[in-house]
Design an enzyme around this catalytic site. Structure first.
Site, PDB file in Angstrom:
ATOM      1  N   SER A 161     -22.854  12.291  10.592  1.00 17.62           N
ATOM      2  CA  SER A 161     -22.319  13.326   9.483  1.00 17.62           C
ATOM      3  C   SER A 161     -22.708  12.943   8.157  1.00 17.62           C
ATOM      4  O   SER A 161     -23.642  11.890   7.835  1.00 17.62           O
ATOM      5  CB  SER A 161     -20.745  12.981   9.521  1.00 17.62           C
ATOM      6  OG  SER A 161     -20.149  13.515   8.249  1.00 17.62           O
ATOM      7  N   TYR A 174     -13.424   6.741   8.092  1.00 20.36           N
ATOM      8  CA  TYR A 174     -14.474   7.670   8.788  1.00 20.36           C
ATOM      9  C   TYR A 174     -15.895   7.456   8.351  1.00 20.36           C
ATOM     10  O   TYR A 174     -16.805   7.432   9.325  1.00 20.36           O
ATOM     11  CB  TYR A 174     -14.018   9.448   8.463  1.00 20.36           C
ATOM     12  CG  TYR A 174     -14.796  10.243   9.041  1.00 20.36           C
ATOM     13  CD1 TYR A 174     -14.636  10.288  10.427  1.00 20.36           C
ATOM     14  CD2 TYR A 174     -15.747  10.989   8.361  1.00 20.36           C
ATOM     15  CE1 TYR A 174     -15.564  11.540  11.240  1.00 20.36           C
ATOM     16  CE2 TYR A 174     -16.386  11.976   8.927  1.00 20.36           C
ATOM     17  CZ  TYR A 174     -16.523  12.386  10.392  1.00 20.36           C
ATOM     18  OH  TYR A 174     -17.220  13.423  10.855  1.00 20.36           O
TER      19      TYR A 174
HETATM   20  P1  NDP Z   1     -13.521  19.438  17.042  1.00 20.32           P
HETATM   21  O1  NDP Z   1     -12.305  18.888  16.671  1.00 20.32           O
HETATM   22  O2  NDP Z   1     -13.645  20.795  17.036  1.00 20.32           O
HETATM   23  O3  NDP Z   1     -14.260  18.725  18.545  1.00 20.32           O
HETATM   24  C1  NDP Z   1     -14.182  17.368  18.445  1.00 20.32           C
HETATM   25  C2  NDP Z   1     -14.454  17.158  19.935  1.00 20.32           C
HETATM   26  O4  NDP Z   1     -14.147  15.763  20.322  1.00 20.32           O
HETATM   27  C3  NDP Z   1     -13.475  17.723  20.886  1.00 20.32           C
HETATM   28  O5  NDP Z   1     -14.043  18.330  22.095  1.00 20.32           O
HETATM   29  C4  NDP Z   1     -12.545  16.584  21.452  1.00 20.32           C
HETATM   30  O6  NDP Z   1     -12.067  16.669  22.676  1.00 20.32           O
HETATM   31  C5  NDP Z   1     -13.558  15.480  21.482  1.00 20.32           C
HETATM   32  N1  NDP Z   1     -12.815  14.252  21.249  1.00 20.32           N
HETATM   33  C6  NDP Z   1     -12.105  13.872  20.390  1.00 20.32           C
HETATM   34  N2  NDP Z   1     -11.413  12.432  20.446  1.00 20.32           N
HETATM   35  C7  NDP Z   1     -11.762  12.239  21.950  1.00 20.32           C
HETATM   36  C8  NDP Z   1     -11.540  11.124  22.745  1.00 20.32           C
HETATM   37  N3  NDP Z   1     -10.919  10.169  22.473  1.00 20.32           N
HETATM   38  N4  NDP Z   1     -12.076  11.322  24.159  1.00 20.32           N
HETATM   39  C9  NDP Z   1     -12.825  12.126  24.418  1.00 20.32           C
HETATM   40  N5  NDP Z   1     -13.108  13.328  23.434  1.00 20.32           N
HETATM   41  C10 NDP Z   1     -12.493  13.433  22.282  1.00 20.32           C
HETATM   42  O7  NDP Z   1     -14.846  18.740  15.885  1.00 20.32           O
HETATM   43  P2  NDP Z   1     -16.121  19.148  15.618  1.00 20.32           P
HETATM   44  O8  NDP Z   1     -16.715  19.785  16.772  1.00 20.32           O
HETATM   45  O9  NDP Z   1     -16.399  19.524  14.363  1.00 20.32           O
HETATM   46  O10 NDP Z   1     -16.704  17.455  15.778  1.00 20.32           O
HETATM   47  C11 NDP Z   1     -17.749  17.072  16.769  1.00 20.32           C
HETATM   48  C12 NDP Z   1     -18.421  15.861  16.026  1.00 20.32           C
HETATM   49  O11 NDP Z   1     -19.040  16.386  14.936  1.00 20.32           O
HETATM   50  C13 NDP Z   1     -17.541  14.690  15.873  1.00 20.32           C
HETATM   51  O12 NDP Z   1     -18.355  13.690  16.073  1.00 20.32           O
HETATM   52  C14 NDP Z   1     -17.520  15.057  14.172  1.00 20.32           C
HETATM   53  O13 NDP Z   1     -17.242  13.496  13.690  1.00 20.32           O
HETATM   54  C15 NDP Z   1     -18.676  15.241  14.017  1.00 20.32           C
HETATM   55  N6  NDP Z   1     -18.934  16.035  12.457  1.00 20.32           N
HETATM   56  C16 NDP Z   1     -18.058  17.054  12.236  1.00 20.32           C
HETATM   57  C17 NDP Z   1     -18.177  17.892  11.081  1.00 20.32           C
HETATM   58  C18 NDP Z   1     -17.291  18.934  10.785  1.00 20.32           C
HETATM   59  O14 NDP Z   1     -17.343  19.182   9.529  1.00 20.32           O
HETATM   60  N7  NDP Z   1     -16.849  19.686  11.609  1.00 20.32           N
HETATM   61  C19 NDP Z   1     -19.283  17.532  10.117  1.00 20.32           C
HETATM   62  C20 NDP Z   1     -20.106  16.235  10.583  1.00 20.32           C
HETATM   63  C21 NDP Z   1     -19.969  15.706  11.304  1.00 20.32           C
HETATM   64  P3  NDP Z   1     -10.641  16.614  23.243  1.00 20.32           P
HETATM   65  O15 NDP Z   1      -9.614  16.727  22.229  1.00 20.32           O
HETATM   66  O16 NDP Z   1     -10.559  17.697  24.493  1.00 20.32           O
HETATM   67  O17 NDP Z   1     -10.606  15.372  23.873  1.00 20.32           O
HETATM   68  C1  8X3 Z   2     -17.258  15.839   8.552  1.00 20.58           C
HETATM   69  C2  8X3 Z   2     -17.785  16.055   7.005  1.00 20.58           C
HETATM   70  O1  8X3 Z   2     -17.565  15.727   4.475  1.00 20.58           O
HETATM   71  O2  8X3 Z   2     -15.319  15.908   6.076  1.00 20.58           O
HETATM   72  O3  8X3 Z   2     -18.151  14.694   9.058  1.00 20.58           O
HETATM   73  O4  8X3 Z   2     -17.037  13.634   6.208  1.00 20.58           O
HETATM   74  S1  8X3 Z   2     -16.844  15.348   5.878  1.00 20.58           S
END
Ligand code: NDP
Ligand code: 8X3
Length: 273
Positions: A161, A174
């Site tokens: 991220s 985070y």
């Molecule tokens: P979402 O919340 O849409 O998706 C998160 C996914 O992670 C879900 O499929 C969830 O599945 C899974 N997950 C969470 N906790 C667990 C667990 N304990 N065990 C198994 N699976 C888990 O968020 P994003 O798609 O945005 O997030 C994906 C990645 O991208 C993350 O690592 C996030 O930190 C990163 N990211 C996101 C950004 C944003 O702005 N959205 C920016 C930068 C990075 P389920 O709940 O079914 O277990």
């Molecule tokens: C998710 C983006 O800006 O909330 O990783 O950290 S931010």
């Protein structure tokens, strides 16, 4: 010699090959939502066989059905919590040998919970972030990497991220977990050099997924406010970036890629209209 007949046999063999032997296998953690779900779609459309994981089984089953209908994709579902070592091990050990030939591992499962100062933060929020984003990624990598080493091939993409590049107030834990993802990935990259295994990180800025709903514990209004007056990245933007990274020629590894919405210049600088 009947050439048209031969051609048709070869073309049938090629398509049999494509579905039976040639398809690459990608394992995606957190496939039930956001970036993971979009990546599942794009990789399925591009001929990958998929191991889809997450905790919400209903969503996994729906996703599998959608990918099979739209792209005739071959999927295997593993429902487990990446924070639970035993669940991770049991789920991955249950794979048949042919599914253990994972070509691409996408460590995507992750989350932010809460937005608070360190002196005031909820301990449970910290545990969830550290256990999921850092330990979960390690548990899954610990199982899958030896399979790749044995085959001397593979590609690991760890989802970091902008929070893995800079820290911002109220997001200390985070940011700490995503800085850890960067550090661990860099070490893995070097450790795996002798095996020809690629390791890369993608560090996105704001992406419109369920991320903010999770961070604000179901407060949809607050979550919507995060993207107010600006256009965030879409999960598809990240999926396309992942596809680009994993389809480079054998001698090319994209180590670390920062991708931001045009309106976002840093974790805290967002131009809103
Ligand atoms: P979402 O919340 O849409 O998706 C998160 C996914 O992670 C879900 O499929 C969830 O599945 C899974 N997950 C969470 N906790 C667990 C667990 N304990 N065990 C198994 N699976 C888990 O968020 P994003 O798609 O945005 O997030 C994906 C990645 O991208 C993350 O690592 C996030 O930190 C990163 N990211 C996101 C950004 C944003 O702005 N959205 C920016 C930068 C990075 P389920 O709940 O079914 O277990
Ligand atoms: C998710 C983006 O800006 O909330 O990783 O950290 S931010």
């Amino acid at each position: 010699m009947d050439y048209p007949k031969l051609n048709s046999i070869f073309s049938n063999l090629a398509s049999l090959n494509r579905y039976t032997y040639m398809s690459k296998i990608a394992l995606i953690t957190g496939a039930t939502s956001g970036i993971g779900a979009a990546t599942s779609h794009l990789l399925a459309a591009n001929g990958f066989d998929l191991i889809l994981t997450g905790r919400r089984n209903k969503r996994l089953v729906e996703l599998e059905h959608e990918l099979a209908t739209k792209y005739k994709a071959k999927c295997l579902l593993l429902c487990f919590d990446v924070r639970k070592l035993e669940q991770v091990q049991t789920a991955l050990d249950s794979l048949a040998e042919n599914w253990k030939a994972v070509d691409v591992l996408i460590n995507n499962a992750g989350l932010a919970v809460g937005l608070d100062t360190v002196d005031n933060g909820e301990i449970d929020d910290w545990e969830r972030m550290i256990d999921t984003n850092v330990k979960g990624l390690l548990y899954v990598s610990r199982k899958v990497t030896p399979w790749m080493k044995e085959r001397k091939t593979g590609h690991i993409i760890n989802i970091s991220s902008i929070a893995g590049k800079e820290s911002y107030p109220m997001g200390g834990v985070y940011c700490g977990t995503k800085h850890a993802v960067q550090a661990i990935s860099h070490a893995m990259r070097i450790e795996l050099l002798p095996y020809g295994i690629k390791v890369g990180t993608i560090a996105p800025g704001m992406v419109d997924t369920e991320f903010s709903n999770v961070r604000f514990k179901g407060d949809d209004e607050r979550a919507k406010g995060v993207y107010k007056g600006m256009t965030p990245l879409s999960p598809k933007d990240i999926a396309e970036t992942i596809l680009f990274m994993i389809t480079r020629p054998a001698h090319v590894n994209i180590d670390d890629l920062l991708i931001m919405p045009t309106a976002q210049g840093s974790a805290r600088d967002v131009f809103r209209t």
